[in-house]
Design a protein around this motif. Structure first.
Motif, PDB file in Angstrom:
ATOM      1  N   VAL A 263     -72.376 -23.422  17.533  1.00 14.91           N
ATOM      2  CA  VAL A 263     -71.900 -22.556  16.628  1.00 14.91           C
ATOM      3  C   VAL A 263     -71.816 -23.294  15.194  1.00 14.91           C
ATOM      4  CG1 VAL A 263     -70.583 -20.916  17.927  1.00 14.91           C
ATOM      5  CG2 VAL A 263     -69.502 -22.995  17.056  1.00 14.91           C
ATOM      6  N   ASP A 264     -71.755 -22.729  14.348  1.00 10.95           N
ATOM      7  CA  ASP A 264     -71.682 -23.179  12.939  1.00 10.95           C
ATOM      8  C   ASP A 264     -70.345 -23.774  12.542  1.00 10.95           C
ATOM      9  OD1 ASP A 264     -72.989 -23.263  10.065  1.00 10.95           O
ATOM     10  OD2 ASP A 264     -71.148 -22.739   9.850  1.00 10.95           O
ATOM     11  N   TYR A 265     -70.368 -25.080  11.783  1.00 12.48           N
ATOM     12  CA  TYR A 265     -69.183 -25.676  11.427  1.00 12.48           C
ATOM     13  C   TYR A 265     -68.031 -24.856  10.786  1.00 12.48           C
ATOM     14  CZ  TYR A 265     -70.818 -30.510  12.252  1.00 12.48           C
ATOM     15  OH  TYR A 265     -71.454 -31.544  12.739  1.00 12.48           O
ATOM     16  N   MET A 266     -68.296 -23.666  10.363  1.00 15.16           N
ATOM     17  CA  MET A 266     -67.392 -22.776   9.782  1.00 15.16           C
ATOM     18  C   MET A 266     -66.544 -21.822  10.856  1.00 15.16           C
ATOM     19  SD  MET A 266     -67.494 -23.684   6.821  1.00 15.16           S
ATOM     20  CE  MET A 266     -66.384 -22.545   6.336  1.00 15.16           C
ATOM     21  N   PHE A 267     -67.138 -22.039  12.185  1.00 12.53           N
ATOM     22  CA  PHE A 267     -66.443 -21.064  13.157  1.00 12.53           C
ATOM     23  C   PHE A 267     -65.025 -21.575  13.406  1.00 12.53           C
ATOM     24  CE2 PHE A 267     -65.698 -19.863  17.588  1.00 12.53           C
ATOM     25  CZ  PHE A 267     -66.121 -18.577  17.685  1.00 12.53           C
ATOM     26  N   THR A 302     -74.858 -28.119  13.761  1.00  6.26           N
ATOM     27  CA  THR A 302     -73.815 -27.367  14.544  1.00  6.26           C
ATOM     28  C   THR A 302     -72.615 -28.359  15.366  1.00  6.26           C
ATOM     29  OG1 THR A 302     -75.247 -27.392  16.444  1.00  6.26           O
ATOM     30  CG2 THR A 302     -75.361 -25.791  15.028  1.00  6.26           C
ATOM     31  N   ILE A 332     -68.376 -13.243  19.287  1.00  8.75           N
ATOM     32  CA  ILE A 332     -68.881 -13.905  18.140  1.00  8.75           C
ATOM     33  C   ILE A 332     -69.851 -12.791  17.256  1.00  8.75           C
ATOM     34  CG2 ILE A 332     -70.502 -15.549  17.347  1.00  8.75           C
ATOM     35  CD1 ILE A 332     -69.772 -17.420  19.984  1.00  8.75           C
ATOM     36  N   HIS A 336     -67.669 -12.577  14.226  1.00 10.94           N
ATOM     37  CA  HIS A 336     -68.201 -13.942  13.175  1.00 10.94           C
ATOM     38  C   HIS A 336     -69.675 -13.980  13.281  1.00 10.94           C
ATOM     39  CE1 HIS A 336     -64.042 -14.925  12.946  1.00 10.94           C
ATOM     40  NE2 HIS A 336     -63.840 -14.913  14.309  1.00 10.94           N
ATOM     41  N   ASN A 338     -71.948 -14.437  11.131  1.00  8.70           N
ATOM     42  CA  ASN A 338     -72.285 -15.597  10.247  1.00  8.70           C
ATOM     43  C   ASN A 338     -72.288 -17.157  10.806  1.00  8.70           C
ATOM     44  OD1 ASN A 338     -73.262 -13.524   8.379  1.00  8.70           O
ATOM     45  ND2 ASN A 338     -71.074 -13.459   7.424  1.00  8.70           N
ATOM     46  N   THR A 339     -71.438 -17.092  12.101  1.00  8.35           N
ATOM     47  CA  THR A 339     -71.400 -18.479  12.205  1.00  8.35           C
ATOM     48  C   THR A 339     -72.355 -19.102  13.584  1.00  8.35           C
ATOM     49  OG1 THR A 339     -69.607 -17.408  13.831  1.00  8.35           O
ATOM     50  CG2 THR A 339     -68.890 -18.289  11.610  1.00  8.35           C
ATOM     51  N   LYS A 342     -77.388 -22.321  11.974  1.00  8.29           N
ATOM     52  CA  LYS A 342     -78.297 -21.859  10.730  1.00  8.29           C
ATOM     53  C   LYS A 342     -78.593 -23.161  10.185  1.00  8.29           C
ATOM     54  CE  LYS A 342     -75.012 -19.255   8.467  1.00  8.29           C
ATOM     55  NZ  LYS A 342     -73.769 -19.559   9.345  1.00  8.29           N
ATOM     56  N   ARG A 344     -79.574 -24.901   6.859  1.00 14.24           N
ATOM     57  CA  ARG A 344     -79.478 -24.615   5.327  1.00 14.24           C
ATOM     58  C   ARG A 344     -80.549 -25.333   4.664  1.00 14.24           C
ATOM     59  NH1 ARG A 344     -74.257 -25.308   7.926  1.00 14.24           N
ATOM     60  NH2 ARG A 344     -72.834 -23.679   7.345  1.00 14.24           N
TER      61      ARG A 344
END
Length: 353
Positions: A263-267, A302, A332, A336, A338-339, A342, A344
């Motif tokens: 998952v993304d760091y923003m999760f 990730t 998820i 969430h 968007n998490t 991805k 960048r």
């Protein structure tokens, strides 16, 4: 002419006598067998036991033949029949007695099986006993059959002499047979090792050649693995000495399952930790022992989350992993989206300016 008629009448009278004696022995034997098993059946109705049930199921048929033959054998001195027929009757007694022994072994096996019922909750010690029992039963039956054949041949003088001649002149043949039987002997020795060192046991859950399954049967020469899709993987005993394999239930059946997510760091990790516990509490496959969610790795894009949980056996842990994976992905997606991982991109043209 009168002498011939007299001899014929004596012979006919002898055959009638012999027939009546033999028929009488058979009827007497069947009657005695019926009385014995009627008493066992009556006793079982009054006070049922596993032993009586197994005696009725396994021992009844062999005794139908054995008891009448024993009565016939006891009347041989009266009948004074040809020696060949005496040897035939003795051979039949040996065959039926061997049958009775094998039936008794099967009865004992069923009694022990009912005491140690193999299922997903069977403890390791009980499965060890059943594995050893299965191997010892197969070996004992082979020994009984071998001894029966040897006894029948030894009971016939002409065959005994022939066997002695073959044994004294078969040195080269024995060497060739020994070389040819190396694999069979090796399998037998491996069978002893498996039965008593127990790298695998009946109902163990294993991964062999990339196939997950349970140990369904262990014979003197091969092992049968029932795969998850009900196919049968048959492997020679030597395989387990020459190859590595995974035994999920070697000492115990409890297992820990894992599910990984990228998952993304923003999760929000704590939110997913709460959701994992909620999913497990609602699932009957979870044994309520272990439930964790940890960050086990990170890279440039990730972070890796590992959900860990426990269950009573391999089948449950497999199903639980699938359930947890599916429900956490759904969580998820809905909460969430968007998490997910991805890539960048940065606009370098603005940086250059």
């Amino acid at each position: 002419m009168n002498i011939n008629l007299l001899n014929t009448s004596v012979t006919l009278e002898s055959w009638i006598t012999y027939s009546l004696v033999i028929i009488g022995c058979i009827l007497l034997g069947l009657f005695l067998q019926w009385i014995i098993f009627s008493l066992i059946k009556l006793s079982n109705k009054r006070k049922p036991t596993v032993l009586k049930v197994q005696l009725l199921q396994h021992i009844k048929t062999p005794t139908i033949f054995l008891i009448p033959i024993l009565f016939i054998f006891s009347s041989l001195s009266f009948l004074k029949i040809n020696a060949i027929w005496g040897k035939v009757i003795e051979s039949l007694i040996i065959i039926n007695f061997s049958w009775l022994l094998i039936a008794s072994i099967n009865a004992v096996e069923e009694i022990i099986k009912q005491k140690f019922t193999v299922n997903n909750n069977t403890i390791v010690k009980e499965r060890k006993v059943l594995t050893q029992l299965r191997f010892m039963k197969s070996l004992t039956i082979v020994i009984i059959i071998t001894l029966a054949i040897a006894t029948i041949l030894w009971n016939i003088p002409s065959v005994r002499k022939l066997g002695t001649t073959i044994l004294t002149s078969a040195g080269v043949i024995g060497i060739i047979a020994g070389v040819a039987a190396q694999k069979s002997i090796a399998n037998l020795i491996t069978g002893f090792q498996i039965a008593f060192t127990q790298p695998i046991k009946i109902d163990d859950e294993v991964v062999i050649e990339g196939e997950f399954g349970t140990v369904e049967d262990i014979t003197l020469t091969y092992v049968v693995i029932k795969t998850w899709d009900w196919r049968r993987l048959v492997l020679p005993l030597n395989y387990f000495n020459d190859h590595a394999f995974v035994n999920w239930t070697f000492n115990s059946q409890e297992l820990i399952g894992t599910v990984f997510f990228q998952v993304d760091y923003m999760f929000p990790i704590e939110e997913m930790r709460i959701k994992l516990l909620e999913i497990l509490k609602s699932d009957i496959l979870w044994d309520k022992n272990i439930a964790e969610l940890l960050v086990t790795n990170t890279d440039a894009n990730t972070m890796e989350l590992r959900a860990t949980f426990s269950a009573e056996n391999a089948s449950n842990i497999w199903s639980l992993r699938c359930n947890v994976r599916e429900k956490l992905i759904d969580f998820i997606q809905k909460n969430h989206p968007n998490t997910f991982p991805k890539t960048r991109f940065a606009d370098l043209s603005k940086t250059l300016k």
